[in-house]
Design a protein around this motif. Structure first.
Motif, PDB file in Angstrom:
ATOM      1  N   GLN A   1       0.815  -1.215   0.000  1.00 55.75           N
ATOM      2  CA  GLN A   1       0.000   0.000   0.000  1.00 55.75           C
ATOM      3  C   GLN A   1       0.853   1.273   0.000  1.00 55.75           C
ATOM      4  O   GLN A   1       1.787   1.403   0.770  1.00 55.75           O
ATOM      5  CB  GLN A   1      -0.897   0.022   1.219  1.00 55.75           C
ATOM      6  CG  GLN A   1      -1.915   1.161   1.133  1.00 55.75           C
ATOM      7  CD  GLN A   1      -3.033   0.987   2.129  1.00 55.75           C
ATOM      8  OE1 GLN A   1      -2.827   0.546   3.245  1.00 55.75           O
ATOM      9  NE2 GLN A   1      -4.232   1.321   1.707  1.00 55.75           N
ATOM     10  N   VAL A   2       0.517   2.166  -0.919  1.00 55.60           N
ATOM     11  CA  VAL A   2       1.156   3.481  -0.939  1.00 55.60           C
ATOM     12  C   VAL A   2       0.081   4.517  -0.736  1.00 55.60           C
ATOM     13  O   VAL A   2      -0.807   4.670  -1.558  1.00 55.60           O
ATOM     14  CB  VAL A   2       1.872   3.772  -2.280  1.00 55.60           C
ATOM     15  CG1 VAL A   2       3.267   3.235  -2.246  1.00 55.60           C
ATOM     16  CG2 VAL A   2       1.094   3.198  -3.441  1.00 55.60           C
ATOM     17  N   VAL A   3       0.145   5.197   0.369  1.00 54.38           N
ATOM     18  CA  VAL A   3      -0.844   6.231   0.645  1.00 54.38           C
ATOM     19  C   VAL A   3      -0.106   7.440   1.168  1.00 54.38           C
ATOM     20  O   VAL A   3       0.660   7.345   2.108  1.00 54.38           O
ATOM     21  CB  VAL A   3      -1.868   5.769   1.692  1.00 54.38           C
ATOM     22  CG1 VAL A   3      -2.836   6.897   2.000  1.00 54.38           C
ATOM     23  CG2 VAL A   3      -2.626   4.558   1.205  1.00 54.38           C
ATOM     24  N   ASP A   4      -0.327   8.567   0.491  1.00 50.34           N
ATOM     25  CA  ASP A   4       0.241   9.765   1.094  1.00 50.34           C
ATOM     26  C   ASP A   4      -0.809  10.842   1.245  1.00 50.34           C
ATOM     27  O   ASP A   4      -0.557  12.007   1.218  1.00 50.34           O
ATOM     28  CB  ASP A   4       1.449  10.279   0.305  1.00 50.34           C
ATOM     29  CG  ASP A   4       1.133  10.477  -1.160  1.00 50.34           C
ATOM     30  OD1 ASP A   4      -0.038  10.289  -1.537  1.00 50.34           O
ATOM     31  OD2 ASP A   4       2.049  10.819  -1.915  1.00 50.34           O
ATOM     32  N   LYS A   5      -2.052  10.393   1.360  1.00 51.14           N
ATOM     33  CA  LYS A   5      -3.112  11.388   1.545  1.00 51.14           C
ATOM     34  C   LYS A   5      -4.249  10.762   2.328  1.00 51.14           C
ATOM     35  O   LYS A   5      -4.551   9.580   2.151  1.00 51.14           O
ATOM     36  CB  LYS A   5      -3.592  11.902   0.196  1.00 51.14           C
ATOM     37  CG  LYS A   5      -4.113  10.819  -0.697  1.00 51.14           C
ATOM     38  CD  LYS A   5      -4.393  11.341  -2.072  1.00 51.14           C
ATOM     39  CE  LYS A   5      -3.124  11.492  -2.879  1.00 51.14           C
ATOM     40  NZ  LYS A   5      -3.390  11.595  -4.302  1.00 51.14           N
ATOM     41  N   PRO A   6      -4.864  11.532   3.193  1.00 55.41           N
ATOM     42  CA  PRO A   6      -5.943  10.983   4.007  1.00 55.41           C
ATOM     43  C   PRO A   6      -7.295  11.070   3.303  1.00 55.41           C
ATOM     44  O   PRO A   6      -7.419  11.712   2.271  1.00 55.41           O
ATOM     45  CB  PRO A   6      -5.949  11.902   5.226  1.00 55.41           C
ATOM     46  CG  PRO A   6      -5.509  13.222   4.696  1.00 55.41           C
ATOM     47  CD  PRO A   6      -4.597  12.942   3.534  1.00 55.41           C
TER      48      PRO A   6
ATOM     49  N   GLY B   1     -11.281   9.827   1.890  1.00 55.28           N
ATOM     50  CA  GLY B   1     -11.709   9.193   0.658  1.00 55.28           C
ATOM     51  C   GLY B   1     -11.813   7.691   0.775  1.00 55.28           C
ATOM     52  O   GLY B   1     -11.216   7.073   1.639  1.00 55.28           O
ATOM     53  N   LYS B   2     -12.593   7.097  -0.110  1.00 53.63           N
ATOM     54  CA  LYS B   2     -12.719   5.644  -0.117  1.00 53.63           C
ATOM     55  C   LYS B   2     -11.629   5.088  -1.027  1.00 53.63           C
ATOM     56  O   LYS B   2     -10.520   4.838  -0.608  1.00 53.63           O
ATOM     57  CB  LYS B   2     -14.111   5.254  -0.629  1.00 53.63           C
ATOM     58  CG  LYS B   2     -15.224   5.612   0.322  1.00 53.63           C
ATOM     59  CD  LYS B   2     -15.918   4.332   0.782  1.00 53.63           C
ATOM     60  CE  LYS B   2     -17.063   4.591   1.729  1.00 53.63           C
ATOM     61  NZ  LYS B   2     -16.721   5.472   2.838  1.00 53.63           N
ATOM     62  N   THR B   3     -11.953   4.935  -2.281  1.00 54.18           N
ATOM     63  CA  THR B   3     -10.931   4.524  -3.227  1.00 54.18           C
ATOM     64  C   THR B   3     -10.474   5.779  -3.947  1.00 54.18           C
ATOM     65  O   THR B   3     -11.278   6.483  -4.520  1.00 54.18           O
ATOM     66  CB  THR B   3     -11.508   3.528  -4.238  1.00 54.18           C
ATOM     67  OG1 THR B   3     -12.007   2.429  -3.506  1.00 54.18           O
ATOM     68  CG2 THR B   3     -10.439   3.070  -5.186  1.00 54.18           C
ATOM     69  N   ARG B   4      -9.203   6.016  -3.875  1.00 57.88           N
ATOM     70  CA  ARG B   4      -8.741   7.269  -4.463  1.00 57.88           C
ATOM     71  C   ARG B   4      -7.944   7.008  -5.727  1.00 57.88           C
ATOM     72  O   ARG B   4      -7.147   6.092  -5.783  1.00 57.88           O
ATOM     73  CB  ARG B   4      -7.887   8.031  -3.455  1.00 57.88           C
ATOM     74  CG  ARG B   4      -8.653   8.386  -2.212  1.00 57.88           C
ATOM     75  CD  ARG B   4      -7.842   9.330  -1.381  1.00 57.88           C
ATOM     76  NE  ARG B   4      -7.739  10.617  -2.033  1.00 57.88           N
ATOM     77  CZ  ARG B   4      -8.557  11.604  -1.772  1.00 57.88           C
ATOM     78  NH1 ARG B   4      -9.528  11.458  -0.928  1.00 57.88           N
ATOM     79  NH2 ARG B   4      -8.408  12.752  -2.369  1.00 57.88           N
ATOM     80  N   ASP B   5      -8.214   7.848  -6.668  1.00 57.78           N
ATOM     81  CA  ASP B   5      -7.400   7.821  -7.871  1.00 57.78           C
ATOM     82  C   ASP B   5      -6.273   8.809  -7.632  1.00 57.78           C
ATOM     83  O   ASP B   5      -6.499   9.981  -7.426  1.00 57.78           O
ATOM     84  CB  ASP B   5      -8.265   8.241  -9.059  1.00 57.78           C
ATOM     85  CG  ASP B   5      -7.422   8.659 -10.230  1.00 57.78           C
ATOM     86  OD1 ASP B   5      -6.228   8.318 -10.248  1.00 57.78           O
ATOM     87  OD2 ASP B   5      -7.975   9.320 -11.123  1.00 57.78           O
ATOM     88  N   ASP B   6      -5.089   8.297  -7.617  1.00 57.78           N
ATOM     89  CA  ASP B   6      -3.952   9.167  -7.330  1.00 57.78           C
ATOM     90  C   ASP B   6      -3.627   9.980  -8.569  1.00 57.78           C
ATOM     91  O   ASP B   6      -2.871   9.564  -9.419  1.00 57.78           O
ATOM     92  CB  ASP B   6      -2.758   8.305  -6.937  1.00 57.78           C
ATOM     93  CG  ASP B   6      -1.517   9.148  -6.752  1.00 57.78           C
ATOM     94  OD1 ASP B   6      -1.684  10.366  -6.590  1.00 57.78           O
ATOM     95  OD2 ASP B   6      -0.426   8.592  -6.767  1.00 57.78           O
ATOM     96  N   ARG B   7      -4.216  11.150  -8.635  1.00 55.11           N
ATOM     97  CA  ARG B   7      -3.995  11.965  -9.830  1.00 55.11           C
ATOM     98  C   ARG B   7      -2.874  12.962  -9.663  1.00 55.11           C
ATOM     99  O   ARG B   7      -2.490  13.618 -10.598  1.00 55.11           O
ATOM    100  CB  ARG B   7      -5.267  12.749 -10.142  1.00 55.11           C
ATOM    101  CG  ARG B   7      -6.019  12.061 -11.239  1.00 55.11           C
ATOM    102  CD  ARG B   7      -7.237  12.839 -11.569  1.00 55.11           C
ATOM    103  NE  ARG B   7      -8.152  11.938 -12.224  1.00 55.11           N
ATOM    104  CZ  ARG B   7      -9.434  12.052 -12.165  1.00 55.11           C
ATOM    105  NH1 ARG B   7      -9.980  13.020 -11.484  1.00 55.11           N
ATOM    106  NH2 ARG B   7     -10.214  11.216 -12.783  1.00 55.11           N
ATOM    107  N   ALA B   8      -2.428  13.097  -8.437  1.00 60.21           N
ATOM    108  CA  ALA B   8      -1.398  14.098  -8.226  1.00 60.21           C
ATOM    109  C   ALA B   8      -0.179  13.708  -9.047  1.00 60.21           C
ATOM    110  O   ALA B   8       0.280  12.584  -8.991  1.00 60.21           O
ATOM    111  CB  ALA B   8      -1.044  14.142  -6.759  1.00 60.21           C
TER     112      ALA B   8
END
Lengths: 119, 503
Positions: free
Chosen positions: A91-96, A98-105
């Motif tokens: 798992q890579v998460v750098d943002k809190p 949301g449910k399923t997030r599309d990492d658009r950053a």
């Protein structure tokens, strides 16, 4: 600039390589010799007009035509882990939130855009 | 009993004087058929991992080859923004690790970007202002990572990996939330005019990252520079404005708390959270990233010769600012109307064709909102509403000629034209919407109204012009609302002034 142990450890960290301090010591000497060897290229005398980037083949490009992609099975074949649809990774998460997030950053730019020295 | 005045505060906080500096980085997905360096199709919404190949999966030995059309689109944008175009351009590898970047590097451009400098003109309430640009370059998009709340895996879809992107970096010339919004609006209009990107922020084919800091007037004439904050996850024009506003407030509060020491802080990246309308810290940049850029050895440099430039220039149509000016000049539109009409190229095209088909420019401009509303509701482009510019012009002309009321035209006739494809005249006849222009009928209705309401007639004759309203209301009611109000008014005034008993 000689390559010392700290430089080796820094490069290893950037490349996500695990290098022990002892290995770093040994690699520092090796890398230093390799770089010095490559550096000897600078001694070659070049004709005046060779300062540009033009001694490759140039202007290789293609028309905008779509072709076939791999089947999904083929695309996923070499993956360490999949669920048959996606590549699965730790798992890579750098943002809190949301449910399923599309990492658009986009992670590009910002620190390397040559901006902000005097800002 | 005397009241004790409250003690004066230890120090009265004076709001500091400050300047806002905002630069914006925009990533645009180019609308090509195939990816930037391979022939995989570019398609939104395909099943995950069905649009990949050895090149965009980063398999060893695969050879990337640049997409010529993507290069031309980027060159066209650079031309439209008056960038200085590179004579020799090349690609570089930007190295970092992230699961949606299969190669472990992104092919981008470092020191020879396609375009350098340039300008985008923005329009705010204060007028037109140029925002200088730093550069424009091409790079490839990453895949998508989907993070689950529960569980310990992330899922990666590489369909998007390798999609061509253009990155446009502005100078920190933007000084307010309104200007940040205007900048994005102008850039989006530009790419849509050039037809090189959908420019849709919700769908992620236009992504923007504002970087924001303040120059605060400190004690003794010093300038205190707050650390630059880059904000990510900004997914609408409105939210760019919010991000700027929130950051200015936050940085001012930080200055109030820390004083000049605020300048010693590190650059950081924050995310915009639109559910709570706030920004949150994502990471501090204590040491600058080291992307270990080096020239992409698999792609030879490209000379941008005259053939490239000619082809790029051919792709640049009349741009929004030029078209606005021409519409003001040629059609007598106000600056405001011209700006509204020219924001989207299909609107401007439709408007211009309608005017050429005989519609008055001002009324046609006023109608464009109505047409765009229908287009949005139907999710259809303007040119597929079933009402072309010629038939639309016919409707506008009928309103101008007083043959039908504007309201009836908008509410009844236009929707039916879109549904049935009938001519406006036919619909007006069928629905009995035509305004009554038959003077004889109007004269008798007007006379009746005056006879029924002698007080209003007397008041009008005594100089109370508003008394006419009551009489007009009677006539309109009598004619079922189909009388042309202008004609009713004229007839009433004529009767009342001619048959004035005191004359």
């Amino acid at each position: 600039m000689p390559i010392d142990r700290d430089e080796v450890l820094r490069i290893a960290a950037l490349a996500r390589l695990r290098v022990s301090p002892e290995e770093a010591e040994a690699l520092a000497g090796d890398l230093d010799r390799i770089v010095a060897h490559i550096d000897s290229l600078r001694e070659v005398e070049l004709p005046d007009d060779s300062g540009s980037l033009t001694y490759f083949d140039q202007d290789v490009h293609r028309e905008d035509r779509a072709g076939e992609s791999l089947s999904r099975d083929d695309a996923l074949k070499n993956a360490a882990e999949t669920d048959g649809e996606f590549f699965l990774v730790p798992q890579v998460v750098d943002k809190p939130g949301g449910k399923t997030r599309d990492d658009r950053a986009t992670r590009s730019g910002g620190d390397d855009a040559g901006r902000g020295g005097d800002r | 009993m005397t009241a004790t005045p409250p003690p004066p505060p230890a120090s009265t906080p004076v709001p500091p004087k400050y300047r806002v500096l905002v630069g914006i980085e925009v990533h645009l997905q180019l609308r090509t058929r195939s990816k930037m360096f391979c022939r995989c199709p570019v398609r939104f919404g395909s099943p995950p991992n069905t649009l990949t190949c050895p090149v965009c999966l980063g398999m060893p030995g695969a050879l990337p080859v640049p997409n010529r059309d993507a290069m031309l689109m980027a060159l066209a944008l650079a031309t439209a923004m008056q960038c200085e175009l590179a004579e020799l351009t090349k690609f570089d590898r930007k190295n970092y690790f992230y699961p949606d970047l299969p190669k472990g590097y992104q092919i981008s451009q470092l020191d020879r970007p396609l375009g350098s400098g340039g300008v985008i003109e923005i329009i705010t309430e204060d007028g037109v202002r140029p925002i200088r640009l730093q550069r424009l370059h091409i790079e490839e998009d990453t895949g998508k990572s989907l993070h689950e709340d529960a569980g310990n895996v992330s899922r990666v879809d590489l369909n998007r990996a390798g999609t061509p992107l253009v990155e446009v970096v502005s100078e920190p010339d933007i000084t307010s939330a309104a200007e940040a919004r205007a900048y994005l609006t102008a850039l989006r209009a530009l790419v849509r005019y050039l037809d090189i990107s959908d420019g849709n922020m919700q769908e992620g084919n236009l992504r923007c990252e504002p970087n924001i800091n303040l120059h605060i007037e400190g004690p003794g004439g010093t300038t205190i520079k707050t650390p630059i904050v880059e904000v990510k996850n900004v997914n609408s024009v409105r939210n760019v404005g919010r991000a700027v506003t929130l950051e200015v407030e936050r940085q001012l509060a930080e200055y109030a708390a820390l004083g000049p020491a605020v300048a010693d802080g590190h650059r950081s990246t924050r995310g915009y959270d639109d559910t709570h309308d706030r920004t949150f810290l994502m990471r501090r940049k204590e040491d600058a990233h080291d992307y270990r850029y080096f020239p992409e050895p698999d792609i030879p440099p490209i000379t941008i010769g005259s053939a490239w430039l000619r082809e790029a220039a051919e792709r640049v149509p009349e741009l929004p600012h030029a078209r606005r000016a021409r519409f003001v000049e040629e059609y007598g539109l106000s600056d405001y109307d011209a700006d509204q009409v020219c924001r989207e190229r299909p609107t401007a095209d439709f408007f211009e064709q309608a005017v050429k088909a005989g519609a008055g420019a001002k009324p046609a401009a006023n109608w464009m909102d109505e047409l765009n509303r229908h287009a949005n509701e139907r999710g259809a482009p303007l040119d597929q509403l079933g009402v072309g510019p010629e038939r639309f012009a016919a409707l506008v002309k009928m309103v101008e000629a007083g043959k039908i009321a504007h309201k009836a035209a908008a509410r009844e006739v236009l929707p039916r034209m879109m549904e049935t494809g009938e001519e406006p005249e036919q619909i007006v006849d069928e629905l009995g919407l035509g305004q009554i222009d038959d003077s004889a009928l109007l004269w008798s209705a007007a006379q009746d109204a005056i006879d029924q309401n002698p007080k209003a007639a007397a008041d009008f004759r005594a100089g109370k012009e508003q008394a006419l309203g009551a009489l007009m209301g009677l006539v309109m009611r009598e004619t079922g609302g189909k009388a042309n109000p202008k004609v009713v008014r004229r007839v009433l005034v004529e009767i009342l002034t001619e048959s004035d008993p005191e004359n």
